[in-house]
Write a protein that holds these residues in place. Structure first.
Motif, PDB file in Angstrom:
ATOM      1  N   ILE A 211      -4.571  -1.701  15.768  1.00 14.48           N
ATOM      2  CA  ILE A 211      -4.503  -1.321  14.280  1.00 14.48           C
ATOM      3  C   ILE A 211      -3.298  -0.218  14.206  1.00 14.48           C
ATOM      4  CG2 ILE A 211      -5.593  -0.058  12.524  1.00 14.48           C
ATOM      5  CD1 ILE A 211      -8.194  -1.186  13.244  1.00 14.48           C
ATOM      6  N   LEU A 212      -3.237   0.561  15.268  1.00 12.38           N
ATOM      7  CA  LEU A 212      -2.483   1.621  15.146  1.00 12.38           C
ATOM      8  C   LEU A 212      -0.728   1.206  15.530  1.00 12.38           C
ATOM      9  CD1 LEU A 212      -4.511   4.347  17.404  1.00 12.38           C
ATOM     10  CD2 LEU A 212      -3.827   4.475  14.985  1.00 12.38           C
TER      11      LEU A 212
ATOM     12  N   GLU B 137       4.664  -0.378  12.892  1.00 14.84           N
ATOM     13  CA  GLU B 137       5.571  -1.611  12.360  1.00 14.84           C
ATOM     14  C   GLU B 137       5.466  -1.325  10.745  1.00 14.84           C
ATOM     15  OE1 GLU B 137       4.115  -5.013  14.125  1.00 14.84           O
ATOM     16  OE2 GLU B 137       4.648  -4.201  16.073  1.00 14.84           O
ATOM     17  N   LEU B 138       4.307  -1.312  10.280  1.00 15.21           N
ATOM     18  CA  LEU B 138       4.470  -1.534   8.613  1.00 15.21           C
ATOM     19  C   LEU B 138       5.048  -0.293   8.181  1.00 15.21           C
ATOM     20  CD1 LEU B 138       0.791  -2.715   8.080  1.00 15.21           C
ATOM     21  CD2 LEU B 138       2.889  -4.178   7.768  1.00 15.21           C
ATOM     22  N   ALA B 139       4.904   0.949   8.715  1.00 12.89           N
ATOM     23  CA  ALA B 139       5.531   1.965   8.115  1.00 12.89           C
ATOM     24  C   ALA B 139       7.110   1.896   7.828  1.00 12.89           C
ATOM     25  CB  ALA B 139       5.217   3.509   9.136  1.00 12.89           C
ATOM     26  N   GLU B 140       7.677   1.221   8.710  1.00 11.61           N
ATOM     27  CA  GLU B 140       9.154   0.951   8.616  1.00 11.61           C
ATOM     28  C   GLU B 140       9.538  -0.044   7.347  1.00 11.61           C
ATOM     29  OE1 GLU B 140      10.750  -0.537  12.087  1.00 11.61           O
ATOM     30  OE2 GLU B 140       9.933   1.155  13.483  1.00 11.61           O
ATOM     31  N   ILE B 141       8.552  -0.891   7.073  1.00 12.62           N
ATOM     32  CA  ILE B 141       8.756  -1.729   6.034  1.00 12.62           C
ATOM     33  C   ILE B 141       8.438  -1.037   4.644  1.00 12.62           C
ATOM     34  CG2 ILE B 141       7.774  -3.799   4.913  1.00 12.62           C
ATOM     35  CD1 ILE B 141       6.978  -4.983   7.429  1.00 12.62           C
TER      36      ILE B 141
ATOM     37  N   ALA C 189       3.600  -1.019  -2.445  1.00 12.87           N
ATOM     38  CA  ALA C 189       3.027  -1.966  -3.372  1.00 12.87           C
ATOM     39  C   ALA C 189       3.207  -3.411  -3.091  1.00 12.87           C
ATOM     40  CB  ALA C 189       3.428  -1.813  -4.665  1.00 12.87           C
ATOM     41  N   SER C 190       4.531  -3.455  -2.158  1.00 12.60           N
ATOM     42  CA  SER C 190       4.899  -4.755  -1.933  1.00 12.60           C
ATOM     43  C   SER C 190       4.195  -5.561  -0.679  1.00 12.60           C
ATOM     44  CB  SER C 190       6.411  -4.876  -1.609  1.00 12.60           C
ATOM     45  OG  SER C 190       6.656  -4.149  -0.498  1.00 12.60           O
ATOM     46  N   LEU C 191       3.372  -4.912   0.012  1.00 16.83           N
ATOM     47  CA  LEU C 191       2.615  -5.305   1.016  1.00 16.83           C
ATOM     48  C   LEU C 191       1.607  -6.202   0.771  1.00 16.83           C
ATOM     49  CD1 LEU C 191       2.238  -2.125   3.279  1.00 16.83           C
ATOM     50  CD2 LEU C 191       3.864  -3.869   3.477  1.00 16.83           C
ATOM     51  N   ALA C 192       1.211  -7.037   1.608  1.00 14.91           N
ATOM     52  CA  ALA C 192      -0.104  -7.902   1.341  1.00 14.91           C
ATOM     53  C   ALA C 192      -1.179  -7.152   1.443  1.00 14.91           C
ATOM     54  CB  ALA C 192      -0.054  -9.042   2.531  1.00 14.91           C
TER      55      ALA C 192
END
Length: 521
Positions: free
Chosen positions: A386-387, A392-396, A403-406
């Motif tokens: 999870i961490l 990785e998601l923080a860069e996106i 709001a664009s995330l799944a």
């Protein structure tokens, strides 16, 4: 005539053990007339008899490392060879004492000199000679018994919490001709006598051992029991074992001292030996103030202060935090707790970076976890994934926004925030969170991972578009559950107790499962 000849021989022998100072360069002294000396032999330099050690030999010239201030030492001053290596005294009285780097007892020196400074050339026994110890001989040892190095022949109560086992020195062996009866003895009193090949050897409770020689061991015990620190990020994600090795590098202000003191206060260790080399005086004084002798229960705290004035080591000196040094740390240690300056600046303590830290004892600890907490390995793996995914998601998110995330990725971000803020972060100054028992650590992690699994299952479930569950739906419908997950750390192990805390965590998990079931309906 015979007496005169004997006296002259003794004087000649003494003169052969005395060299002369040839040159002085700070703590390094060169000496002449040192033929016959040995490497690492202990010497006394100058008229003040400063403690030194031979570190190089070249003919009758010797290079000495002096462990005291050498100002005032002049060319031609005497250099006395002792014929013995630099050694330490091992025996009752070593725990609870404070020594400098060459085992000079600072408390005894302060009482003798009435000064906060160590006079040059001070020669005080490391272990107290004026104290008597309650000696109890081993029931298995009697006159006529055959013993060898490492055999335990008696015990001494070092303090009210710890029994000091007295062993036959590694190089000794033979038949017991005398063993002292139970009673009070000083450390220099003879408590055991051995005979081997017609030679008798009296033994006291002191063993003098060269510092550069490794103590022999019969076998290396398996390192398979966890060192519980009371810090959730360490115990749950990057555990160490009792007898293991750990490195804690970090920049100034990252909390290295706080972590070391937390280990001293709360870890499941019987004895704490604090070695401070080049540390600032205020940190050393804080340690001594917080851990007076015998105050730590159920363990004993002892300090070995290795700050030597003549060592060329500035305050807080140590390995630089470059990539090369960090690689060296990783090669020589099985556990790496890397501290992060950015976390420390955000007041996130312990500031252990979960992305660069690691433990190589996980496989060795698997049998222990299978017996005590079989669910922990899976919980640890899930939490670390999870961490990692959150990083990785923080860069996106920085590029396109949250709001664009799944919906599943939104769950990952929010649960990772719970893990970081309410599980990995700990308040060392609070009564409820300065120490976290292992059962509380496992219980908190289990509820957080359970919430993650339920939330991911809810948002990824099949069904019509208008009936699908989103993270916004979960946050609105399970606000109370989220609050209670954050508040798990407020349970006080002392006031609430293990049974009550585990019962509350189990109840929270049941209500969580029911809430998600109702949310789906």
């Amino acid at each position: 005539m015979e007496g005169t000849r004997g006296t002259r021989l003794e004087e000649a022998e003494r003169e052969s053990l005395v060299g002369a100072v040839h040159g002085v360069s700070g703590p390094v002294v060169t000496a002449t007339r040192m033929a016959g000396a040995a490497m690492y032999e202990l010497v006394r330099v100058g008229h003040a008899e400063l403690v030194g050690e031979i570190i190089r030999l070249d003919g009758d010239m010797a290079t000495l490392q002096v462990y005291e201030e050498t100002s005032g030492v002049q060319v031609g001053d005497p250099v006395l060879r002792t014929g013995t290596p630099l050694s330490v005294e091992l025996g009752p009285g070593i725990l609870g004492s404070i020594f400098d780097g060459i085992q000079r007892p600072l408390r005894d020196i302060a009482e003798a000199t009435r000064s906060i400074y160590i006079p040059r050339g001070t020669n005080v026994p490391a272990l107290p000679r004026h104290l008597d110890w309650d000696f109890v001989p081993s029931k298995a040892i009697r006159v006529g018994s055959h013993v060898t190095g490492g055999d335990i022949y008696g015990t001494v109560a070092e303090n009210s919490l710890l029994q000091h086992r007295l062993m036959v020195p590694p190089r000794s062996r033979g038949t017991v001709t005398y063993i002292a009866p139970p009673g009070h003895y000083g450390v220099t009193d003879v408590v055991l006598e051995l005979e081997f090949q017609g030679v008798r050897e009296p033994l006291s409770m002191i063993q003098v051992w060269p510092v550069r020689q490794v103590r022999p061991v019969a076998e290396k015990l398996p390192a398979n029991h966890p060192l519980l620190t009371g810090q959730r990020v360490l115990d749950a994600l990057f555990p160490c074992v009792q007898g293991g090795t750990t490195a804690i590098p970090g920049a100034f202000g990252c909390g290295k001292t706080v972590i070391s003191q937390s280990l001293s206060k709360y870890s499941n260790s019987d004895v704490i030996v604090y070695v401070g080399c080049g540390e600032r005086g205020n940190e050393m004084s804080e340690v001594l103030r917080d851990f007076p002798e015998g105050s730590r229960s159920p363990s004993t705290f002892g300090t070995w202060d290795c700050t030597v004035a003549s060592w060329p080591t500035p305050p807080r000196a140590g390995p630089r935090r470059s990539g090369r040094s960090r690689g060296a740390w990783r090669r020589c240690r099985r556990v790496f707790w890397g501290l992060d300056k950015k976390l420390a600046q955000r007041k996130h303590f312990p500031s252990v970076n979960w992305l660069i830290s690691y433990s190589r004892y996980l496989r060795a600890l698997e049998p222990h976890y299978e017996r005590a907490h079989p669910e922990l390995p899976a919980l640890r793996d899930r939490a670390r994934r999870i961490l990692q995914e959150e990083e990785e998601l923080a860069e996106i998110v920085q590029l396109v926004g949250k709001a664009s995330l799944a919906e599943g990725d939104k769950v990952t971000l929010e649960v990772a925030k719970l893990l970081k803020d309410d599980f990995l972060q700990q308040n060392g100054y609070s009564a409820y969170d300065r120490f976290c028992p292992f059962y509380k650590t496992v219980g908190m992690l289990q509820n957080l991972v359970t919430f993650y699994e339920l939330a991911r299952g809810a948002v990824e479930g099949a069904g019509p578009e208008e009936q699908r569950v989103t993270w916004a739906t979960i946050r609105e419908g399970l606000g109370d559950i989220l609050y209670r997950l954050s508040a798990m750390k407020f349970k006080d192990p002392v006031k609430d107790g293990e049974e009550q805390i585990l019962a509350s965590y189990a109840q929270l998990q049941e209500e969580m499962v029911a809430a998600f079931r109702n949310l789906g309906d």
